[in-house]
Structure formats: C-alpha cells, structure tokens
Design a protein around this motif. Sequence first.
Motif, mmCIF file in Angstrom:
data_model
loop_
_atom_site.group_PDB
_atom_site.id
_atom_site.type_symbol
_atom_site.label_atom_id
_atom_site.label_comp_id
_atom_site.label_asym_id
_atom_site.label_seq_id
_atom_site.Cartn_x
_atom_site.Cartn_y
_atom_site.Cartn_z
ATOM 1 N N HIS A 74 29.570 52.382 68.974
ATOM 2 C CA HIS A 74 30.139 53.706 69.273
ATOM 3 C C HIS A 74 30.798 53.705 70.643
ATOM 4 O O HIS A 74 30.591 52.798 71.443
ATOM 5 C CB HIS A 74 29.082 54.812 69.167
ATOM 6 C CG HIS A 74 27.949 54.733 70.139
ATOM 7 N ND1 HIS A 74 26.767 54.074 69.868
ATOM 8 C CD2 HIS A 74 27.807 55.234 71.392
ATOM 9 C CE1 HIS A 74 25.958 54.189 70.914
ATOM 10 N NE2 HIS A 74 26.563 54.886 71.856
ATOM 11 N N HIS A 101 30.418 55.311 78.154
ATOM 12 C CA HIS A 101 30.049 53.934 77.823
ATOM 13 C C HIS A 101 30.638 53.500 76.493
ATOM 14 O O HIS A 101 31.070 54.325 75.696
ATOM 15 C CB HIS A 101 28.528 53.720 77.823
ATOM 16 C CG HIS A 101 27.745 54.527 76.827
ATOM 17 N ND1 HIS A 101 27.216 55.758 77.118
ATOM 18 C CD2 HIS A 101 27.387 54.265 75.541
ATOM 19 C CE1 HIS A 101 26.564 56.220 76.061
ATOM 20 N NE2 HIS A 101 26.648 55.332 75.091
ATOM 21 N N GLU A 139 30.177 59.368 70.716
ATOM 22 C CA GLU A 139 29.064 60.048 71.362
ATOM 23 C C GLU A 139 29.664 60.950 72.443
ATOM 24 O O GLU A 139 30.728 60.652 72.987
ATOM 25 C CB GLU A 139 28.124 59.008 72.000
ATOM 26 C CG GLU A 139 26.911 59.606 72.706
ATOM 27 C CD GLU A 139 25.985 58.527 73.297
ATOM 28 O OE1 GLU A 139 26.128 57.341 72.982
ATOM 29 O OE2 GLU A 139 25.116 58.928 74.104
HETATM 30 CO CO CO Z 1 25.463 55.561 73.453
#
Ligand code: CO
Length: 137
Positions: free
Chosen positions: A79, A9, A130
């Motif tokens: 992020h 994502h 991440e």
């Molecule tokens: Co995230």
Amino acid sequence: MVKVLGIHHIAIAVKNLDEAIKKFSAILGIEPEVEEVPEEKVRIAMFRVGDTFIELLEGTSPDSPISKFIEKRGEGIHHIALRVDNVEEFIKYLKSLNIRVIYEEPRVVSKGKRKITFTHPKDVYGVMLEYVEVLGE
Ligand code: CO
C-alpha cells in the motif's frame, strides 16, 4: 476542505523481514525501527527516508492479511500511505466520492502516534491507499 500533506510511507510486503531489513539497510544506509503488532499478525520495520518512510511488512501467521496478500500477489508494494490533515474529515470526503473505506472509525496505531484508515484497492485501480493523520513523532 481536506488536504493531502504528502506521502507518509510506502509499504512493501515481504516473506522474511530479517532478510529484507538487511537488504534495505544496505540500500538506504540506515537502520529501521521494528515493531510487532500481534492484533494485526504483522511485524513492521520502518525506515525514515527524508519525510517519508519505507515500511516493510511480514505476516506472523498464515492467516495474516500480509501472508494472504503474498500468497495471492507475491512480495511487493502492498500500500501507499498519504499523510492527511484530518483523517475523520477525509473518511467523509472519500465516502462522498463513493470510494469504500475499510475502517469507518480510524484506528490509532504506533503507540498513539498515528490515526489511520484504508480504502479498498478495487476502488482505486488495484492500489490500497492508507490515510495517516500524524498525532506525534
Ligand atoms: Co501502512
């Protein structure tokens, strides 16, 4: 050997989640799944776009990390999350590269569906990454 399987994502910090949901629903033509994570002081909307998600993040209190991020840097990309095959192995690998890992023990999030950690943005050109191991859909 560790492996990156894709982009899981892209997360965007917003001041007003309800407004942002309206805009992204219009752009993407889909509705998100919304969840609140009180321990992280954040509300999250996830839009599935093919194999990748767009994640909108709103801080639920002024001392939320998302609220602090917006105060410092404004709204925008917070992020990028890489999908990895094994997050524990990835943490070892990142440490071997001298990249600082934020959770040395991965956190289980999204009701047990994902195991995650992050690396320090200062170690990766100002971008927080991440690392997501998907446990269930
Ligand atoms: Co995230």
